[in-house]
Design an enzyme around this catalytic site. Structure first.
Site: not given
Lengths: 462, 107
Positions: A388-390, A429
Protein backbone atom coordinates in the site's frame (compact mmCIF):
# COMPACT_ATOMS: atom_id res chain seq x y z
CA UNK A 1 58.30 -17.14 16.36
CA UNK A 2 56.60 -17.10 19.71
CA UNK A 3 53.12 -18.47 20.25
CA UNK A 4 51.89 -14.95 21.01
CA UNK A 5 53.05 -13.67 17.62
CA UNK A 6 51.48 -16.67 15.90
CA UNK A 7 48.21 -15.93 17.66
CA UNK A 8 48.29 -12.31 16.55
CA UNK A 9 48.88 -13.41 12.95
CA UNK A 10 45.87 -15.71 13.12
CA UNK A 11 43.79 -12.81 14.45
CA UNK A 12 45.01 -10.69 11.53
CA UNK A 13 43.92 -13.42 9.12
CA UNK A 14 40.51 -13.51 10.82
CA UNK A 15 40.17 -9.72 10.50
CA UNK A 16 40.95 -9.96 6.78
CA UNK A 17 38.33 -12.73 6.49
CA UNK A 18 35.73 -10.39 8.01
CA UNK A 19 36.55 -7.60 5.58
CA UNK A 20 36.40 -9.98 2.62
CA UNK A 21 33.15 -11.42 4.00
CA UNK A 22 31.56 -7.99 3.94
CA UNK A 23 32.95 -7.34 0.49
CA UNK A 24 31.44 -10.64 -0.66
CA UNK A 25 28.10 -9.82 0.93
CA UNK A 26 27.94 -6.79 -1.37
CA UNK A 27 27.48 -8.85 -4.53
CA UNK A 28 24.78 -11.45 -5.19
CA UNK A 29 27.21 -13.93 -6.72
CA UNK A 30 29.79 -14.01 -3.96
CA UNK A 31 27.54 -13.32 -0.99
CA UNK A 32 27.24 -16.89 0.23
CA UNK A 33 30.95 -17.59 -0.13
CA UNK A 34 31.60 -14.33 1.70
CA UNK A 35 29.44 -15.35 4.62
CA UNK A 36 31.15 -18.74 4.85
CA UNK A 37 34.54 -17.01 4.79
CA UNK A 38 33.39 -14.85 7.69
CA UNK A 39 32.32 -17.95 9.59
CA UNK A 40 35.69 -19.58 8.88
CA UNK A 41 37.50 -16.51 10.18
CA UNK A 42 35.37 -16.61 13.30
CA UNK A 43 36.09 -20.30 13.99
CA UNK A 44 39.82 -19.79 13.54
CA UNK A 45 39.86 -16.72 15.80
CA UNK A 46 37.86 -18.48 18.53
CA UNK A 47 39.97 -21.66 18.33
CA UNK A 48 43.30 -19.83 18.64
CA UNK A 49 41.98 -17.90 21.66
CA UNK A 50 42.15 -21.10 23.70
CA UNK A 51 45.95 -20.99 23.42
CA UNK A 52 46.03 -17.69 25.37
CA UNK A 53 48.12 -18.16 28.51
CA UNK A 54 46.21 -18.17 31.79
CA UNK A 55 42.84 -19.33 30.50
CA UNK A 56 41.04 -21.26 33.22
CA UNK A 57 37.59 -22.78 33.55
CA UNK A 58 37.75 -24.58 30.21
CA UNK A 59 34.78 -26.70 31.28
CA UNK A 60 32.71 -23.56 31.84
CA UNK A 61 33.67 -22.09 28.48
CA UNK A 62 32.91 -25.41 26.76
CA UNK A 63 29.57 -25.64 28.53
CA UNK A 64 28.63 -22.12 27.44
CA UNK A 65 29.53 -22.79 23.82
CA UNK A 66 27.65 -26.10 23.73
CA UNK A 67 24.53 -24.56 25.27
CA UNK A 68 24.75 -21.58 22.89
CA UNK A 69 24.97 -23.85 19.84
CA UNK A 70 22.22 -26.13 21.14
CA UNK A 71 19.84 -23.18 21.46
CA UNK A 72 20.99 -21.01 18.54
CA UNK A 73 21.36 -23.50 15.68
CA UNK A 74 17.85 -25.03 15.79
CA UNK A 75 16.18 -21.64 16.24
CA UNK A 76 18.11 -20.11 13.33
CA UNK A 77 17.38 -23.12 11.15
CA UNK A 78 13.67 -23.46 11.81
CA UNK A 79 12.41 -19.90 11.93
CA UNK A 80 10.20 -18.87 9.00
CA UNK A 81 11.60 -16.50 6.40
CA UNK A 82 8.94 -13.92 7.27
CA UNK A 83 10.21 -13.86 10.85
CA UNK A 84 13.80 -13.03 9.84
CA UNK A 85 13.80 -9.37 10.91
CA UNK A 86 12.91 -10.10 14.54
CA UNK A 87 15.40 -12.96 14.64
CA UNK A 88 18.18 -10.62 13.56
CA UNK A 89 17.00 -8.24 16.30
CA UNK A 90 17.19 -11.04 18.87
CA UNK A 91 20.69 -12.18 17.89
CA UNK A 92 21.82 -8.57 17.86
CA UNK A 93 20.40 -8.10 21.36
CA UNK A 94 22.31 -11.03 22.85
CA UNK A 95 25.48 -9.70 21.21
CA UNK A 96 24.93 -6.31 22.84
CA UNK A 97 24.28 -7.96 26.19
CA UNK A 98 27.47 -10.01 25.87
CA UNK A 99 29.54 -6.91 25.06
CA UNK A 100 28.07 -5.00 28.03
CA UNK A 101 28.64 -7.96 30.38
CA UNK A 102 32.25 -8.42 29.29
CA UNK A 103 32.89 -4.74 30.06
CA UNK A 104 31.04 -4.90 33.39
CA UNK A 105 32.92 -8.01 34.50
CA UNK A 106 36.21 -6.48 33.52
CA UNK A 107 35.39 -3.42 35.58
CA UNK A 108 33.93 -5.22 38.60
CA UNK A 109 36.19 -8.24 38.96
CA UNK A 110 39.48 -6.78 37.85
CA UNK A 111 42.23 -7.53 40.36
CA UNK A 112 43.68 -4.10 39.65
CA UNK A 113 42.26 -1.28 41.74
CA UNK A 114 39.92 0.94 39.74
CA UNK A 115 41.68 4.10 40.77
CA UNK A 116 44.86 2.89 39.06
CA UNK A 117 43.12 2.72 35.69
CA UNK A 118 43.81 5.59 33.32
CA UNK A 119 40.85 7.78 32.42
CA UNK A 120 40.73 6.50 28.86
CA UNK A 121 40.62 2.92 30.14
CA UNK A 122 37.61 3.71 32.30
CA UNK A 123 36.02 5.42 29.30
CA UNK A 124 36.46 2.31 27.12
CA UNK A 125 34.74 0.21 29.77
CA UNK A 126 31.88 2.62 30.37
CA UNK A 127 31.32 3.11 26.64
CA UNK A 128 31.03 -0.65 26.13
CA UNK A 129 28.60 -0.95 29.04
CA UNK A 130 26.37 1.93 27.95
CA UNK A 131 26.21 1.20 24.23
CA UNK A 132 25.92 -2.58 24.71
CA UNK A 133 23.09 -2.13 27.21
CA UNK A 134 21.16 0.27 24.98
CA UNK A 135 21.53 -2.19 22.12
CA UNK A 136 20.33 -5.05 24.35
CA UNK A 137 17.08 -3.53 25.63
CA UNK A 138 16.45 -1.67 22.35
CA UNK A 139 16.68 -4.96 20.45
CA UNK A 140 14.24 -6.59 22.89
CA UNK A 141 11.69 -3.86 22.14
CA UNK A 142 12.31 -4.09 18.37
CA UNK A 143 11.90 -7.87 18.59
CA UNK A 144 8.67 -7.54 20.59
CA UNK A 145 7.22 -5.09 18.09
CA UNK A 146 8.01 -7.25 15.07
CA UNK A 147 6.93 -10.46 16.80
CA UNK A 148 3.73 -8.61 17.73
CA UNK A 149 4.18 -9.34 21.43
CA UNK A 150 3.82 -5.57 21.72
CA UNK A 151 1.63 -3.37 19.54
CA UNK A 152 3.54 -2.31 16.44
CA UNK A 153 2.24 1.25 16.61
CA UNK A 154 4.46 3.83 18.27
CA UNK A 155 3.97 3.98 22.01
CA UNK A 156 3.90 7.57 23.18
CA UNK A 157 3.28 9.38 26.44
CA UNK A 158 3.35 13.05 27.40
CA UNK A 159 6.75 14.74 27.36
CA UNK A 160 8.32 11.59 25.94
CA UNK A 161 11.22 13.23 24.12
CA UNK A 162 12.08 15.60 27.00
CA UNK A 163 12.07 12.64 29.41
CA UNK A 164 14.34 10.69 27.06
CA UNK A 165 16.62 13.70 26.79
CA UNK A 166 16.84 13.86 30.59
CA UNK A 167 17.74 10.14 30.74
CA UNK A 168 20.39 10.68 28.05
CA UNK A 169 21.81 13.64 29.93
CA UNK A 170 21.80 11.54 33.10
CA UNK A 171 23.89 8.92 31.30
CA UNK A 172 26.36 11.54 30.10
CA UNK A 173 26.53 13.03 33.61
CA UNK A 174 27.20 9.63 35.16
CA UNK A 175 29.90 8.89 32.59
CA UNK A 176 31.64 12.12 33.52
CA UNK A 177 31.27 11.26 37.22
CA UNK A 178 32.77 7.80 36.65
CA UNK A 179 35.67 9.27 34.69
CA UNK A 180 36.44 11.67 37.54
CA UNK A 181 36.02 9.11 40.29
CA UNK A 182 35.40 5.51 39.21
CA UNK A 183 33.05 4.00 41.80
CA UNK A 184 30.88 0.93 41.45
CA UNK A 185 27.72 2.73 42.61
CA UNK A 186 27.79 5.29 39.81
CA UNK A 187 28.67 2.46 37.44
CA UNK A 188 25.51 0.62 38.51
CA UNK A 189 23.40 3.75 38.04
CA UNK A 190 24.76 4.32 34.53
CA UNK A 191 24.06 0.67 33.68
CA UNK A 192 20.43 0.97 34.80
CA UNK A 193 20.00 4.29 32.98
CA UNK A 194 21.40 2.78 29.76
CA UNK A 195 19.06 -0.21 29.99
CA UNK A 196 16.16 2.19 30.55
CA UNK A 197 17.22 4.42 27.67
CA UNK A 198 17.29 1.45 25.27
CA UNK A 199 13.60 0.87 26.04
CA UNK A 200 12.61 4.54 26.14
CA UNK A 201 14.06 5.57 22.81
CA UNK A 202 12.69 2.56 20.90
CA UNK A 203 9.11 2.74 22.22
CA UNK A 204 8.03 5.62 19.93
CA UNK A 205 9.46 3.94 16.81
CA UNK A 206 6.69 2.35 14.73
CA UNK A 207 6.77 -1.32 13.76
CA UNK A 208 7.22 -0.41 10.10
CA UNK A 209 10.39 1.48 10.96
CA UNK A 210 11.77 -1.27 13.19
CA UNK A 211 14.21 -2.54 10.49
CA UNK A 212 15.96 0.83 10.42
CA UNK A 213 16.08 0.65 14.20
CA UNK A 214 17.63 -2.83 14.04
CA UNK A 215 20.27 -1.60 11.60
CA UNK A 216 21.12 1.19 14.04
CA UNK A 217 21.22 -1.14 17.04
CA UNK A 218 23.38 -3.55 15.03
CA UNK A 219 25.79 -0.71 14.53
CA UNK A 220 25.67 0.07 18.29
CA UNK A 221 26.56 -3.50 19.18
CA UNK A 222 29.49 -3.28 16.79
CA UNK A 223 30.76 -0.15 18.56
CA UNK A 224 30.27 -1.79 21.97
CA UNK A 225 32.34 -4.75 20.78
CA UNK A 226 35.03 -2.37 19.53
CA UNK A 227 35.07 -0.73 22.98
CA UNK A 228 35.62 -4.10 24.67
CA UNK A 229 38.42 -4.62 22.15
CA UNK A 230 40.16 -1.53 23.54
CA UNK A 231 39.62 -2.82 27.08
CA UNK A 232 40.94 -6.30 26.31
CA UNK A 233 43.72 -4.98 24.02
CA UNK A 234 42.45 -7.05 21.14
CA UNK A 235 42.93 -5.78 17.60
CA UNK A 236 40.57 -8.30 16.08
CA UNK A 237 37.71 -7.18 18.36
CA UNK A 238 38.40 -3.57 17.45
CA UNK A 239 38.51 -4.30 13.73
CA UNK A 240 35.42 -6.51 13.63
CA UNK A 241 33.40 -4.28 15.94
CA UNK A 242 34.34 -1.11 14.08
CA UNK A 243 33.60 -2.66 10.68
CA UNK A 244 30.10 -3.47 11.88
CA UNK A 245 29.71 -0.12 13.60
CA UNK A 246 30.68 1.88 10.52
CA UNK A 247 28.83 -0.23 7.96
CA UNK A 248 25.77 -0.32 10.24
CA UNK A 249 25.65 3.47 10.31
CA UNK A 250 25.84 3.59 6.52
CA UNK A 251 23.21 0.86 6.18
CA UNK A 252 20.91 2.75 8.56
CA UNK A 253 21.24 5.81 6.36
CA UNK A 254 20.68 3.85 3.13
CA UNK A 255 17.56 2.28 4.58
CA UNK A 256 16.07 5.53 5.79
CA UNK A 257 16.87 7.10 2.41
CA UNK A 258 14.92 4.31 0.71
CA UNK A 259 11.98 5.38 2.86
CA UNK A 260 12.53 9.03 1.96
CA UNK A 261 12.97 9.93 5.61
CA UNK A 262 15.74 11.16 7.84
CA UNK A 263 17.05 9.10 10.73
CA UNK A 264 15.90 11.63 13.38
CA UNK A 265 12.45 11.62 11.78
CA UNK A 266 12.27 7.83 12.17
CA UNK A 267 13.56 7.84 15.73
CA UNK A 268 11.74 10.78 17.21
CA UNK A 269 8.56 11.52 15.26
CA UNK A 270 6.41 8.57 16.42
CA UNK A 271 5.61 8.09 12.75
CA UNK A 272 2.25 6.47 12.04
CA UNK A 273 0.75 6.98 15.49
CA UNK A 274 -1.89 9.34 14.17
CA UNK A 275 -4.08 8.36 11.26
CA UNK A 276 -4.43 11.47 9.14
CA UNK A 277 -7.99 12.61 9.58
CA UNK A 278 -8.13 15.20 6.81
CA UNK A 279 -8.70 12.61 4.10
CA UNK A 280 -11.15 10.62 6.20
CA UNK A 281 -14.20 12.80 5.66
CA UNK A 282 -13.55 13.16 1.99
CA UNK A 283 -13.30 9.47 1.34
CA UNK A 284 -16.85 8.76 2.52
CA UNK A 285 -18.23 10.03 -0.75
CA UNK A 286 -15.82 8.16 -2.98
CA UNK A 287 -16.55 4.78 -4.41
CA UNK A 288 -14.26 1.86 -4.81
CA UNK A 289 -14.51 -0.51 -7.74
CA UNK A 290 -14.12 -4.14 -6.82
CA UNK A 291 -13.98 -7.02 -9.26
CA UNK A 292 -14.44 -10.77 -9.28
CA UNK A 293 -11.44 -13.08 -9.71
CA UNK A 294 -12.89 -14.17 -13.08
CA UNK A 295 -13.00 -10.62 -14.48
CA UNK A 296 -9.50 -9.92 -13.31
CA UNK A 297 -8.27 -13.30 -14.56
CA UNK A 298 -9.48 -12.44 -18.07
CA UNK A 299 -7.91 -8.99 -17.89
CA UNK A 300 -4.56 -10.53 -16.90
CA UNK A 301 -4.71 -13.36 -19.42
CA UNK A 302 -5.23 -11.01 -22.35
CA UNK A 303 -2.63 -8.41 -21.49
CA UNK A 304 0.85 -8.24 -22.96
CA UNK A 305 2.75 -7.11 -19.94
CA UNK A 306 2.04 -7.57 -16.23
CA UNK A 307 3.98 -6.11 -13.31
CA UNK A 308 3.53 -7.79 -9.93
CA UNK A 309 4.16 -5.41 -7.04
CA UNK A 310 4.55 -7.48 -3.86
CA UNK A 311 4.29 -6.01 -0.36
CA UNK A 312 4.32 -7.21 3.19
CA UNK A 313 0.77 -8.57 2.83
CA UNK A 314 2.15 -11.15 0.41
CA UNK A 315 4.75 -12.21 2.95
CA UNK A 316 2.25 -12.44 5.80
CA UNK A 317 -0.10 -14.57 3.72
CA UNK A 318 2.88 -16.78 2.68
CA UNK A 319 1.68 -16.15 -0.87
CA UNK A 320 5.05 -15.98 -2.62
CA UNK A 321 4.68 -19.51 -4.08
CA UNK A 322 1.18 -18.84 -5.46
CA UNK A 323 2.42 -15.53 -6.88
CA UNK A 324 5.11 -17.43 -8.81
CA UNK A 325 2.47 -19.91 -9.95
CA UNK A 326 0.34 -17.08 -11.30
CA UNK A 327 3.36 -15.57 -13.06
CA UNK A 328 4.18 -18.92 -14.66
CA UNK A 329 0.59 -19.50 -15.74
CA UNK A 330 0.62 -16.09 -17.41
CA UNK A 331 4.01 -16.70 -18.99
CA UNK A 332 2.70 -19.95 -20.50
CA UNK A 333 0.09 -17.84 -22.29
CA UNK A 334 2.80 -15.54 -23.61
CA UNK A 335 2.32 -12.70 -21.14
CA UNK A 336 5.51 -10.90 -20.14
CA UNK A 337 5.65 -10.82 -16.34
CA UNK A 338 8.08 -9.08 -14.02
CA UNK A 339 8.17 -8.24 -10.33
CA UNK A 340 8.60 -4.60 -9.32
CA UNK A 341 10.43 -4.54 -6.01
CA UNK A 342 10.37 -1.47 -3.80
CA UNK A 343 13.57 -1.17 -1.72
CA UNK A 344 11.60 -1.40 1.53
CA UNK A 345 8.96 -3.90 0.41
CA UNK A 346 8.44 -6.38 3.18
CA UNK A 347 9.90 -5.27 6.45
CA UNK A 348 13.54 -4.88 5.54
CA UNK A 349 15.30 -3.73 2.40
CA UNK A 350 15.81 -6.83 0.29
CA UNK A 351 13.39 -8.85 2.41
CA UNK A 352 11.01 -9.29 -0.52
CA UNK A 353 13.79 -10.59 -2.78
CA UNK A 354 14.63 -13.19 -0.16
CA UNK A 355 11.01 -14.30 0.05
CA UNK A 356 10.58 -14.49 -3.73
CA UNK A 357 13.90 -16.30 -4.14
CA UNK A 358 12.59 -18.82 -1.62
CA UNK A 359 9.67 -19.42 -3.98
CA UNK A 360 12.12 -20.06 -6.86
CA UNK A 361 11.28 -16.88 -8.72
CA UNK A 362 14.10 -16.41 -11.26
CA UNK A 363 16.44 -13.61 -10.29
CA UNK A 364 16.10 -11.92 -13.72
CA UNK A 365 12.38 -11.36 -13.24
CA UNK A 366 12.95 -9.12 -10.21
CA UNK A 367 13.28 -5.46 -11.16
CA UNK A 368 14.42 -2.80 -8.77
CA UNK A 369 12.26 0.27 -8.35
CA UNK A 370 13.93 2.69 -10.77
CA UNK A 371 14.09 0.13 -13.54
CA UNK A 372 10.49 -0.94 -12.91
CA UNK A 373 9.27 2.67 -12.97
CA UNK A 374 10.94 3.38 -16.30
CA UNK A 375 9.02 0.47 -17.81
CA UNK A 376 5.73 1.04 -16.02
CA UNK A 377 4.13 2.97 -18.88
CA UNK A 378 4.45 -0.13 -21.11
CA UNK A 379 2.67 -2.26 -18.53
CA UNK A 380 -0.95 -3.25 -19.13
CA UNK A 381 -1.76 -4.41 -15.62
CA UNK A 382 0.03 -3.66 -12.38
CA UNK A 383 -0.96 -6.27 -9.80
CA UNK A 384 -0.36 -4.91 -6.31
CA UNK A 385 -0.29 -7.78 -3.82
CA UNK A 386 -0.55 -6.75 -0.18
CA UNK A 387 1.33 -3.47 -0.65
CA UNK A 388 0.00 0.00 0.00
CA UNK A 389 2.38 2.69 1.20
CA UNK A 390 5.05 1.82 -1.38
CA UNK A 391 2.63 2.64 -4.23
CA UNK A 392 0.83 5.56 -2.58
CA UNK A 393 0.91 8.59 -4.91
CA UNK A 394 0.59 10.85 -1.84
CA UNK A 395 4.34 10.39 -1.53
CA UNK A 396 4.68 12.33 -4.78
CA UNK A 397 1.64 14.59 -4.85
CA UNK A 398 0.74 15.81 -1.38
CA UNK A 399 3.46 17.72 0.43
CA UNK A 400 1.45 17.51 3.68
CA UNK A 401 1.55 13.73 3.79
CA UNK A 402 3.90 12.07 6.29
CA UNK A 403 5.32 9.88 3.52
CA UNK A 404 5.85 12.81 1.14
CA UNK A 405 9.21 12.41 -0.58
CA UNK A 406 9.41 8.64 -0.26
CA UNK A 407 10.18 7.07 -3.63
CA UNK A 408 7.32 4.85 -4.81
CA UNK A 409 6.59 2.29 -7.49
CA UNK A 410 4.53 4.34 -9.90
CA UNK A 411 1.80 1.85 -10.66
CA UNK A 412 -0.52 4.67 -11.72
CA UNK A 413 1.47 4.83 -15.00
CA UNK A 414 0.24 1.36 -15.91
CA UNK A 415 -2.94 1.08 -17.98
CA UNK A 416 -4.81 -0.73 -15.20
CA UNK A 417 -4.11 -1.32 -11.53
CA UNK A 418 -5.37 -4.24 -9.46
CA UNK A 419 -5.06 -4.24 -5.69
CA UNK A 420 -5.22 -7.49 -3.79
CA UNK A 421 -5.95 -6.36 -0.24
CA UNK A 422 -7.64 -7.76 2.81
CA UNK A 423 -9.62 -4.58 3.45
CA UNK A 424 -9.59 -0.86 2.85
CA UNK A 425 -7.45 -0.43 5.94
CA UNK A 426 -4.44 1.81 5.36
CA UNK A 427 -0.93 0.35 5.47
CA UNK A 428 1.69 0.52 8.23
CA UNK A 429 2.07 4.24 7.86
CA UNK A 430 -1.65 4.67 8.50
CA UNK A 431 -2.18 6.88 5.48
CA UNK A 432 -5.11 6.69 3.11
CA UNK A 433 -4.27 5.84 -0.50
CA UNK A 434 -6.05 7.86 -3.23
CA UNK A 435 -5.07 5.32 -5.83
CA UNK A 436 -7.60 2.87 -4.35
CA UNK A 437 -10.40 5.20 -5.49
CA UNK A 438 -8.95 5.80 -8.96
CA UNK A 439 -10.98 4.88 -12.03
CA UNK A 440 -8.40 2.51 -13.39
CA UNK A 441 -8.10 0.66 -10.11
CA UNK A 442 -9.94 -2.57 -9.38
CA UNK A 443 -9.93 -4.09 -5.91
CA UNK A 444 -9.97 -7.79 -5.12
CA UNK A 445 -10.60 -8.18 -1.41
CA UNK A 446 -9.41 -11.19 0.56
CA UNK A 447 -6.35 -13.00 1.80
CA UNK A 448 -3.53 -12.55 -0.71
CA UNK A 449 -2.92 -16.28 -1.01
CA UNK A 450 -6.60 -17.15 -1.62
CA UNK A 451 -7.02 -14.32 -4.13
CA UNK A 452 -3.92 -15.34 -6.06
CA UNK A 453 -5.02 -18.98 -6.13
CA UNK A 454 -8.41 -17.89 -7.53
CA UNK A 455 -6.63 -15.78 -10.15
CA UNK A 456 -4.46 -18.74 -11.18
CA UNK A 457 -7.53 -20.85 -11.94
CA UNK A 458 -9.31 -17.90 -13.56
CA UNK A 459 -6.34 -17.28 -15.87
CA UNK A 460 -6.05 -20.99 -16.66
CA UNK A 461 -9.67 -21.16 -17.76
CA UNK A 462 -9.77 -17.80 -19.53
CA UNK B 1 48.42 8.82 26.66
CA UNK B 2 50.65 5.86 25.96
CA UNK B 3 51.60 4.77 22.47
CA UNK B 4 49.67 1.52 23.09
CA UNK B 5 46.33 3.25 23.06
CA UNK B 6 47.35 5.27 20.01
CA UNK B 7 48.01 2.06 18.11
CA UNK B 8 44.49 0.84 18.93
CA UNK B 9 42.99 4.18 17.94
CA UNK B 10 44.80 3.91 14.59
CA UNK B 11 43.31 0.48 13.99
CA UNK B 12 39.88 1.81 15.00
CA UNK B 13 39.97 4.77 12.61
CA UNK B 14 41.23 2.72 9.67
CA UNK B 15 38.65 -0.02 10.30
CA UNK B 16 35.91 2.61 10.36
CA UNK B 17 36.89 3.79 6.89
CA UNK B 18 37.13 0.24 5.57
CA UNK B 19 33.71 -0.62 7.02
CA UNK B 20 32.19 2.41 5.37
CA UNK B 21 33.85 1.94 1.99
CA UNK B 22 33.45 -1.78 1.65
CA UNK B 23 29.65 -1.72 1.66
CA UNK B 24 29.04 1.59 -0.05
CA UNK B 25 27.97 -0.11 -3.27
CA UNK B 26 25.61 -2.77 -2.00
CA UNK B 27 22.48 -3.38 -4.09
CA UNK B 28 19.39 -2.94 -1.95
CA UNK B 29 18.38 -6.58 -2.44
CA UNK B 30 21.35 -7.55 -0.29
CA UNK B 31 20.66 -5.15 2.57
CA UNK B 32 18.93 -7.77 4.70
CA UNK B 33 21.62 -10.45 4.29
CA UNK B 34 24.27 -7.78 4.86
CA UNK B 35 22.66 -6.67 8.10
CA UNK B 36 22.42 -10.25 9.22
CA UNK B 37 25.99 -11.00 8.10
CA UNK B 38 27.49 -8.04 9.95
CA UNK B 39 25.36 -9.06 12.92
CA UNK B 40 27.20 -12.39 12.87
CA UNK B 41 30.59 -10.67 12.64
CA UNK B 42 30.12 -8.73 15.87
CA UNK B 43 29.71 -12.17 17.42
CA UNK B 44 33.52 -11.92 17.71
CA UNK B 45 32.63 -10.73 21.20
CA UNK B 46 32.74 -14.49 21.93
CA UNK B 47 36.52 -14.05 21.97
CA UNK B 48 36.15 -11.48 24.72
CA UNK B 49 33.64 -13.71 26.48
CA UNK B 50 36.09 -16.63 26.47
CA UNK B 51 38.89 -14.46 27.87
CA UNK B 52 36.56 -13.07 30.55
CA UNK B 53 35.18 -16.46 31.52
CA UNK B 54 38.71 -17.90 31.47
CA UNK B 55 39.89 -15.28 33.97
CA UNK B 56 36.96 -15.75 36.37
CA UNK B 57 37.27 -16.94 39.95
CA UNK B 58 34.52 -18.15 42.25
CA UNK B 59 30.97 -19.32 41.56
CA UNK B 60 29.45 -15.88 40.84
CA UNK B 61 32.06 -14.86 38.30
CA UNK B 62 32.10 -18.26 36.63
CA UNK B 63 28.31 -18.34 36.39
CA UNK B 64 28.33 -14.89 34.79
CA UNK B 65 31.19 -16.06 32.57
CA UNK B 66 29.14 -19.01 31.33
CA UNK B 67 26.19 -16.70 30.63
CA UNK B 68 28.41 -14.36 28.60
CA UNK B 69 29.78 -17.26 26.57
CA UNK B 70 26.24 -18.55 25.91
CA UNK B 71 25.03 -15.11 24.75
CA UNK B 72 28.03 -14.57 22.49
CA UNK B 73 27.77 -18.08 21.01
CA UNK B 74 24.10 -17.44 20.23
CA UNK B 75 25.15 -14.30 18.38
CA UNK B 76 27.79 -16.13 16.32
CA UNK B 77 25.83 -19.28 15.49
CA UNK B 78 22.49 -17.59 14.93
CA UNK B 79 24.03 -14.83 12.83
CA UNK B 80 25.92 -17.04 10.42
CA UNK B 81 23.20 -19.70 10.09
CA UNK B 82 20.45 -17.16 9.39
CA UNK B 83 22.60 -15.33 6.84
CA UNK B 84 23.46 -18.59 5.11
CA UNK B 85 19.79 -19.55 4.93
CA UNK B 86 18.93 -16.21 3.34
CA UNK B 87 21.75 -16.41 0.81
CA UNK B 88 21.06 -20.04 -0.04
CA UNK B 89 17.96 -18.75 -1.80
CA UNK B 90 19.95 -16.50 -4.09
CA UNK B 91 21.96 -19.33 -5.57
CA UNK B 92 21.25 -20.42 -9.10
CA UNK B 93 18.49 -22.98 -9.28
CA UNK B 94 18.73 -24.63 -12.72
CA UNK B 95 15.41 -26.47 -12.38
CA UNK B 96 13.41 -23.37 -11.57
CA UNK B 97 15.16 -21.31 -14.18
CA UNK B 98 14.48 -23.85 -16.91
CA UNK B 99 10.84 -24.05 -15.90
CA UNK B 100 10.57 -20.29 -16.15
CA UNK B 101 12.26 -20.20 -19.55
CA UNK B 102 10.31 -23.04 -21.09
CA UNK B 103 7.13 -21.34 -19.98
CA UNK B 104 7.86 -18.43 -22.26
CA UNK B 105 6.90 -18.46 -25.91
CA UNK B 106 9.62 -18.94 -28.50
CA UNK B 107 11.10 -15.58 -29.39
Amino acid sequence: MSLGTGRDIVYLVAAVCFILAMKGLSSPKRARAGNLLGAAGMIVAIAITFTTPGIHNLWAIGLGIVVGIAIGAPVARRVKMTAMPQLVAAFNGVGGAAAALVSIMHFSFSPVSLSTLATYQVFEVIFGVVVGSISFTGSIIAFSKLQEIMPGRPITYPAQQPVNAVVALGIVGCIVAVLVDPTKVVMLVVLLLALLFGVAFTLPVGGADAPVLIALLNSFTGLAVAATGFTLHSNVLIVAGTLVGASGMLLTRLMSQAMGRSIPNILFSAFGSVVTSSGATEKEGRSVKSGTPEDIGVLLAYSNRVAIVPGYGLAVAQAQHVARELAETLQKRGVDVFYAIHPVAGRMPGHMNVLLAEANVPYEELKEMDHANSEMSTVDVALVVGANDVVNPAAKNSPGSPIYGMPIIEVSLAKAVIFLKRSMRPGFAGIDNDLLYDDKTTMLFGDAKDSLAKLVSAVASA
Amino acid sequence: MSSGILQFVTVFVLAAFVGYEVISKVPSILHTPLMSGTNAIHGIILLGAILTCGASHGPLQITLGIIVVILATLNVVGGFVVTDRMLEMFKTKPAARDAGKSGRPAQ
